[in-house]
Each structure stands twice: as structure tokens, then as C-alpha cells.
Scaffold this motif. Structure first.
Motif, PDB file in Angstrom:
ATOM      1  N   ILE A   1       0.843  -1.200   0.000  1.00 16.84           N
ATOM      2  CA  ILE A   1       0.000   0.000   0.000  1.00 16.84           C
ATOM      3  C   ILE A   1       0.875   1.244   0.000  1.00 16.84           C
ATOM      4  O   ILE A   1       0.565   2.234  -0.675  1.00 16.84           O
ATOM      5  N   GLY A   2       1.969   1.204   0.727  1.00 15.26           N
ATOM      6  CA  GLY A   2       2.903   2.335   0.729  1.00 15.26           C
ATOM      7  C   GLY A   2       3.485   2.593  -0.651  1.00 15.26           C
ATOM      8  O   GLY A   2       3.600   3.744  -1.091  1.00 15.26           O
ATOM      9  N   ILE A   3       3.834   1.538  -1.368  1.00 11.41           N
ATOM     10  CA  ILE A   3       4.390   1.692  -2.716  1.00 11.41           C
ATOM     11  C   ILE A   3       3.337   2.252  -3.669  1.00 11.41           C
ATOM     12  O   ILE A   3       3.632   3.133  -4.485  1.00 11.41           O
ATOM     13  N   ILE A   4       2.115   1.765  -3.560  1.00  6.46           N
ATOM     14  CA  ILE A   4       1.036   2.291  -4.402  1.00  6.46           C
ATOM     15  C   ILE A   4       0.812   3.775  -4.103  1.00  6.46           C
ATOM     16  O   ILE A   4       0.664   4.591  -5.015  1.00  6.46           O
ATOM     17  N   THR A   5       0.800   4.133  -2.835  1.00  7.43           N
ATOM     18  CA  THR A   5       0.610   5.532  -2.453  1.00  7.43           C
ATOM     19  C   THR A   5       1.745   6.404  -2.994  1.00  7.43           C
ATOM     20  O   THR A   5       1.510   7.498  -3.510  1.00  7.43           O
ATOM     21  N   LEU A   6       2.957   5.903  -2.917  1.00  4.20           N
ATOM     22  CA  LEU A   6       4.097   6.619  -3.456  1.00  4.20           C
ATOM     23  C   LEU A   6       3.897   6.876  -4.958  1.00  4.20           C
ATOM     24  O   LEU A   6       4.108   7.997  -5.433  1.00  4.20           O
TER      25      LEU A   6
END
Length: 157
Positions: free
Chosen positions: A60-65
Motif C-alpha cells: 500500500i505504501g508503494i502504491i501511495t508513493l
């Protein structure tokens, strides 16, 4: 000993998920199942608890980034933000974004509590892609929709 018996039930299920991912054009799911199958075959099961605990949040962090890159690169600034949010389409997009984020949050909890639901989501995705010209999209949102419907029907959380 044959390959199927050496894989065990979990390995065979991962193979099925890989095939379903390929058939359903959901290559991210196929690749993820492939990595897990490789870990099983290489006796790397010790990593499973760490992955189970952290991988979803990292993903989820990578997608948000990725979503925030246009803001960081200057591609979207205050003027574009205002113009978009001041339009009817922008307001509907804002409301939809809030709703989808809510569904995704429900989906995370639902998939954590009931991971077996992923099988239905995979088969449904394949049917949607194969017969209704669909596009494979996020299982978190789909799981959130399942959680919402099940909650409305009085089942589960």
C-alpha cells in the motif's frame, strides 16, 4: 515421489492461483503466487510470518508513493488541484476516491480475517475479464465491497 505430491496442498493451491492469474490476465497475482511457491520450494517458509505481517502495508505504501509522484514532480500543482475539485467531475471523483479508500480499508480487514475470500475474488475476476470485457483491478476494493454487502446482509463485521 511425483511433483504434485512433493508440492503439497499449499503448493498445488499456489499453482492453481498462478494459472487463474494468468488466465484472468492478473499477472501481479500470478507473480506473487509464483514468488510464494518459489519460497516454499526453497524452504523459505520462515519468511511467511514476516510477509504476512508487513507485505500488505509495504505494498500500500508503494502504491501511495506512485500516486503521489505527479505532486512531487510538479505535474499537479495548486491550480490543477483547484480546477479539478471545482468541477462537477472533480467533485464526483473526490467522493468516489473517499468511498474507494473506505472500501479498500474494509477490504484489508476482511481479507486479513477471511483470506479464503480471495479464491472467489480470483474466479470472479477471471469471469469478468473473460466474458464481460473487464479489467482486473484491486482485490482490496473488491473485498471491501464483499465486506460491505455481507455487513448489510447481517453476516460478519
Amino acid at each position: 515421489m511425483t511433483l504434485l505430491t512433493s508440492l503439497g496442498q499449499a503448493g498445488i493451491l499456489l499453482l492453481v492461483i498462478i494459472l487463474l492469474g494468468i488466465v484472468g490476465h492478473n499477472y501481479v497475482v500470478a507473480a506473487a503466487a509464483g514468488v510464494l511457491l518459489a519460497l516454499r520450494l526453497l524452504h523459505g517458509e520462515a519468511l511467511f510470518p514476516v510477509l504476512e505481517k508487513n507485505a500488505l502495508n509495504v505494498g500500500i505504501g508503494i502504491i501511495t508513493l506512485a500516486i503521489l509522484i505527479p505532486f512531487a514532480s510538479g505535474g499537479i500543482g495548486w491550480a490543477e488541484l483547484y480546477r479539478t475539485l471545482a468541477s462537477p467531475t472533480g467533485l464526483v471523483a473526490l467522493a468516489t476516491g473517499v468511498f474507494v479508500a473506505y472500501l479498500g480499508g474494509r477490504g484489508v480487514g476482511f481479507l486479513t480475517a477471511q483470506p479464503q475470500v480471495m479464491v472467489g475474488l480470483m474466479v470472479g475476476t477471471i469471469v469478468g475479464v473473460a466474458f464481460f470485457r473487464g479489467v482486473p483491478v484491486g482485490p482490496l476494493i473488491a473485498a471491501g465491497m464483499v465486506a460491505l454487502v455481507m455487513g448489510l446482509l447481517g453476516y460478519g463485521k
